[in-house]
Design a protein around this motif. Structure first.
Motif, short mmCIF file in Angstrom:
data_model
loop_
_atom_site.label_atom_id
_atom_site.label_comp_id
_atom_site.label_asym_id
_atom_site.label_seq_id
_atom_site.Cartn_x
_atom_site.Cartn_y
_atom_site.Cartn_z
N ILE A 298 -26.12 9.20 22.59
CA ILE A 298 -26.40 8.60 23.82
C ILE A 298 -27.88 8.75 24.00
O ILE A 298 -28.14 10.18 23.80
N THR A 299 -28.88 8.49 24.41
CA THR A 299 -29.99 8.62 24.83
C THR A 299 -29.48 8.38 26.44
O THR A 299 -30.95 9.18 27.74
N ARG A 300 -28.55 8.11 27.03
CA ARG A 300 -28.95 7.94 28.88
C ARG A 300 -26.98 8.23 28.55
O ARG A 300 -26.25 7.84 28.20
N ILE A 301 -26.47 9.51 29.97
CA ILE A 301 -25.03 9.77 30.92
C ILE A 301 -25.42 9.14 31.54
O ILE A 301 -25.44 8.76 32.89
N ASP A 302 -24.06 7.70 31.59
CA ASP A 302 -23.92 7.20 33.00
C ASP A 302 -23.57 7.83 34.21
O ASP A 302 -23.08 9.21 34.04
N GLY A 303 -24.16 8.36 35.18
CA GLY A 303 -24.55 8.65 36.24
C GLY A 303 -25.21 10.28 36.30
O GLY A 303 -24.39 10.83 37.55
N TYR A 304 -25.43 9.92 35.06
CA TYR A 304 -26.56 11.69 35.20
C TYR A 304 -27.50 10.48 35.00
O TYR A 304 -28.91 10.10 34.54
N PRO A 305 -29.19 11.67 35.51
CA PRO A 305 -30.31 11.42 36.03
C PRO A 305 -31.49 11.63 34.15
O PRO A 305 -32.31 11.42 34.18
N PHE A 306 -30.61 11.96 32.95
CA PHE A 306 -31.21 12.62 32.17
C PHE A 306 -31.31 10.87 31.70
O PHE A 306 -30.96 10.83 31.20
N ASP A 307 -33.16 11.72 30.72
CA ASP A 307 -33.07 10.93 29.25
C ASP A 307 -33.01 11.99 28.08
O ASP A 307 -33.00 12.99 28.13
N VAL A 308 -32.23 12.02 27.30
CA VAL A 308 -31.35 12.36 26.20
C VAL A 308 -31.86 12.16 24.50
O VAL A 308 -32.03 11.27 24.64
N SER A 309 -32.47 13.59 23.83
CA SER A 309 -33.06 12.77 23.02
C SER A 309 -32.41 14.23 21.62
O SER A 309 -32.05 14.79 22.58
N TRP A 310 -32.72 13.21 20.74
CA TRP A 310 -32.04 14.15 20.02
C TRP A 310 -32.87 14.38 18.12
O TRP A 310 -33.94 14.71 18.36
N GLU A 311 -32.52 15.90 17.66
CA GLU A 311 -33.03 16.67 16.84
C GLU A 311 -31.31 16.56 15.75
O GLU A 311 -31.09 17.59 16.62
N GLN B 44 -21.06 19.83 29.41
CA GLN B 44 -19.47 19.86 29.47
C GLN B 44 -18.69 18.28 28.69
O GLN B 44 -17.58 17.90 28.03
N GLN B 45 -19.29 17.30 29.38
CA GLN B 45 -18.41 15.47 28.88
C GLN B 45 -19.57 14.89 27.67
O GLN B 45 -19.31 14.66 26.50
N LEU B 46 -20.79 15.76 27.02
CA LEU B 46 -21.27 15.46 25.62
C LEU B 46 -20.47 16.03 24.78
O LEU B 46 -21.03 14.18 24.14
N SER B 47 -19.68 16.32 24.51
CA SER B 47 -18.91 16.50 22.57
C SER B 47 -18.09 15.20 22.88
O SER B 47 -18.08 14.91 21.67
N SER B 48 -16.91 14.91 24.09
CA SER B 48 -15.89 14.12 23.98
C SER B 48 -16.90 12.32 23.44
O SER B 48 -16.66 11.64 23.34
N ILE B 49 -17.65 12.41 24.03
CA ILE B 49 -19.21 11.18 24.06
C ILE B 49 -19.23 10.55 22.84
O ILE B 49 -19.56 9.83 22.69
N ILE B 50 -19.80 11.83 22.26
CA ILE B 50 -21.08 11.71 20.95
C ILE B 50 -20.27 11.78 19.52
O ILE B 50 -20.58 11.21 18.81
N CYS B 51 -18.28 11.80 19.90
CA CYS B 51 -17.70 12.35 19.01
C CYS B 51 -17.61 10.49 17.92
O CYS B 51 -17.39 10.74 17.44
N GLY B 52 -17.76 9.33 19.03
CA GLY B 52 -17.81 8.09 18.39
C GLY B 52 -16.27 8.09 17.87
O GLY B 52 -15.04 8.14 18.06
N SER B 53 -16.37 7.60 16.62
CA SER B 53 -14.74 7.35 15.55
C SER B 53 -14.15 8.25 15.25
O SER B 53 -13.02 8.67 14.62
N ASN B 54 -15.06 9.42 15.23
CA ASN B 54 -14.08 11.16 15.08
C ASN B 54 -12.86 11.59 15.75
O ASN B 54 -13.48 11.30 16.96
N GLU B 55 -12.49 12.17 15.39
CA GLU B 55 -11.34 12.99 16.14
C GLU B 55 -11.78 14.11 16.70
O GLU B 55 -11.47 13.98 17.61
N SER B 56 -12.75 14.94 16.18
CA SER B 56 -13.21 16.42 17.10
C SER B 56 -15.40 16.15 16.17
O SER B 56 -15.24 15.47 15.16
#
Length: 485
Positions: free
Chosen positions: A191-204, A168-180
């Motif tokens: 990102i590869t880690r989210i603060d407060g969560y135990p997950f390792d995140v990988s991307w394709e 639910q928070q991922l969309s707002s986190i990865i936006c960076g300098s973009n508006e949406s």
């Protein structure tokens, strides 16, 4: 230890109530007055006269000292105040110390990790492991363990709930300098880690040419919007979840300077195509109504070259001075090495009946015959001396000049001997020359030994370097054979 602390505090409580009637506002002085009064009563009841005499004598000594310091105050009052101050200070310090010890004990046992002697609370995720020291008792035996209690791990259902909260928070986190994510023009924050969560995140990415796994957006040449699918892989322990997101990559929006640069580059590209077959490249002179003034950026490295030239000149200058000193040192060593030969020849020629002048001439003629084979400094000086003698200079002056030109003490000594013989006509010159020849040969042996030691010292560095090279040559193949075997 808690029993000791409770006992001491209980004694203080008892003293507080027993000393309630004492005339003083400070509770510790009240306790001190009560203890002092009880002590005086006990001393009066003491049965041992010898012990009582010792106490009386000590008290009289204290009274005398107090009376000496404050003669207008009764000594008994001063002694009583002295003991009250001493006792109250001791009671205050002891009470404060016991309170600190009790608080320390309480803090240690209140923060005990082992609860009810059977379980230990784990830290929550992200708070780290807990080191604990435990004692296991079995019968009469005890064993001490240094154990680490790992932080709590999530169950699959808890991790699933955290995953749903994270996306639910991922969309707002990865936006960076973009508006949406519907208007992506700049790099994303994958990102590869989210603060407060135990997950390792990988991307394709469905289009690595537009958006790569580092989040870099390559939309410089994009003409229209493109939809790119990003897949985020969440991993925790043995569980894996995937979440797909769609982002709309739009053409890059250029600033005024970026647009200006792009337009000028386009003009250069057009001009290059139009004048590609001509001998010269004609640069565009205007863009719309604006005039373009071209200037070449000339990379002038002559300044660096000048610095190198100055440094080289300085090195050559100082190197020449060092080289001159080195040559002078070599000349001095050569003169010292040739000195025994010169003295021995003089003694030999004079023993054969030659005069000093003829001996110099003979050595000079012999040197001329061998001059092409080698050049020796001392014989060059002998030739100069012979030329001076032939030009009419006196033998005294010629021999003095010979010693001064050589600039070596032994040659100066030799020239002095020769000059004195000419002036005084001594008959002991031949004996002195032979003795000087013996001493010179002994000095030459010492000099040769010293030069050999210097040569050995100079060879130490090359030898150490060769030793290191040999060790490397031996150890590298041995290491590889060991690792591969």
């Amino acid at each position: 230890m808690i029993h000791i602390y409770v006992t001491i505090l209980g004694i203080y409580v008892l003293l507080f109530f027993l000393s309630w009637k004492e005339e003083d506002r400070n509770p510790f002085r009240k306790m001190a007055a009560y203890i002092l009064r009880k002590k005086q009563r006990m001393s009066h009841r003491a049965t041992s006269r010898k012990h009582s005499r010792k106490k009386d004598w000590a008290r009289r000594q204290l009274e005398n000292k107090m009376k000496t310091l404050q003669p207008f105050t009764p000594a008994s009052e001063q002694v009583r105040e002295y003991y009250l101050s001493q006792y109250s200070t001791i009671l205050t310090v002891l009470f404060a110390g016991v309170l600190i010890c009790f608080a320390t004990w309480w803090s240690a046992y209140n923060n005990s990790l082992l609860l009810d002697g059977s379980y230990i609370w784990r830290n929550k995720y992200g708070q780290g492991d807990i080191p604990v020291e435990l004692v296991a008792q079995i019968g009469g035996d005890e064993e001490i363990f240094q154990y680490i209690v790992e932080e709590r791990k999530y169950t699959e259902d808890e991790a699933e709930a955290l995953y749903r909260d994270a996306i639910q928070q991922l969309s707002s986190i990865i936006c960076g300098s973009n508006e949406s994510l519907d208007d992506v023009r700049y790099d994303l924050n994958l990102i590869t880690r989210i603060d407060g969560y135990p997950f390792d995140v990988s991307w394709e990415s469905s289009s690595y040419a537009l958006v790569n796994t580092a989040g870099t957006v390559n939309n410089e040449e994009l003409q229209e919007s493109v939809i790119v699918m990003l897949t985020a892989g969440f991993r925790y322990e043995q569980w894996v979840w995937e979440h797909q997101m769609y982002v709309q990559v739009n053409p890059k929006v250029y600033t005024y300077r970026e647009m200006l640069r792009s337009r000028i580059e386009a003009l250069l590209h057009i001009q290059e195509e139009q004048t590609g077959t001509t001998e010269v490249m004609v640069l565009p002179d205007s863009m719309e109504s604006e005039t373009i003034i071209w200037k070449e950026i000339i990379k002038d490295s002559s300044g660096y070259l000048l610095i190198l030239v100055i440094l080289a000149a300085g090195l050559i200058y100082f190197g020449a001075g060092k080289d001159l000193d080195r040559k002078l040192d070599q000349r001095k060593k050569e003169l010292l090495l040739d000195y025994p030969e010169i003295v021995n020849k003089l003694a030999l020629y004079m023993g054969a009946g030659m005069t000093i002048r003829n001996a110099f001439v003979k050595m000079g003629e012999d040197y001329k015959k061998q001059q092409k084979e080698r050049r020796r400094y001392v014989y060059e000086e002998i030739l100069i001396t012979c030329n001076e003698l032939q030009s009419g200079r006196s033998e005294n002056e010629a021999y003095d000049h010979f010693g001064k030109r050589c600039q070596v003490p032994v040659y100066m000594k030799l020239s002095t001997l020769l000059s004195q013989n000419i002036r005084k006509g001594s008959n002991d010159l031949l004996y002195m020359l032979r003795q000087e020849a013996d001493n010179a040969f002994a000095e030459r042996k010492n000099l040769a030994k010293k030069l050999g030691e210097e040569a050995g010292t100079k060879l130490l560095l090359p030898m150490m370097m060769m030793l290191c090279i040999v060790m490397v040559i031996i150890m590298i193949p041995a290491y590889f054979s060991f690792t591969m075997g």
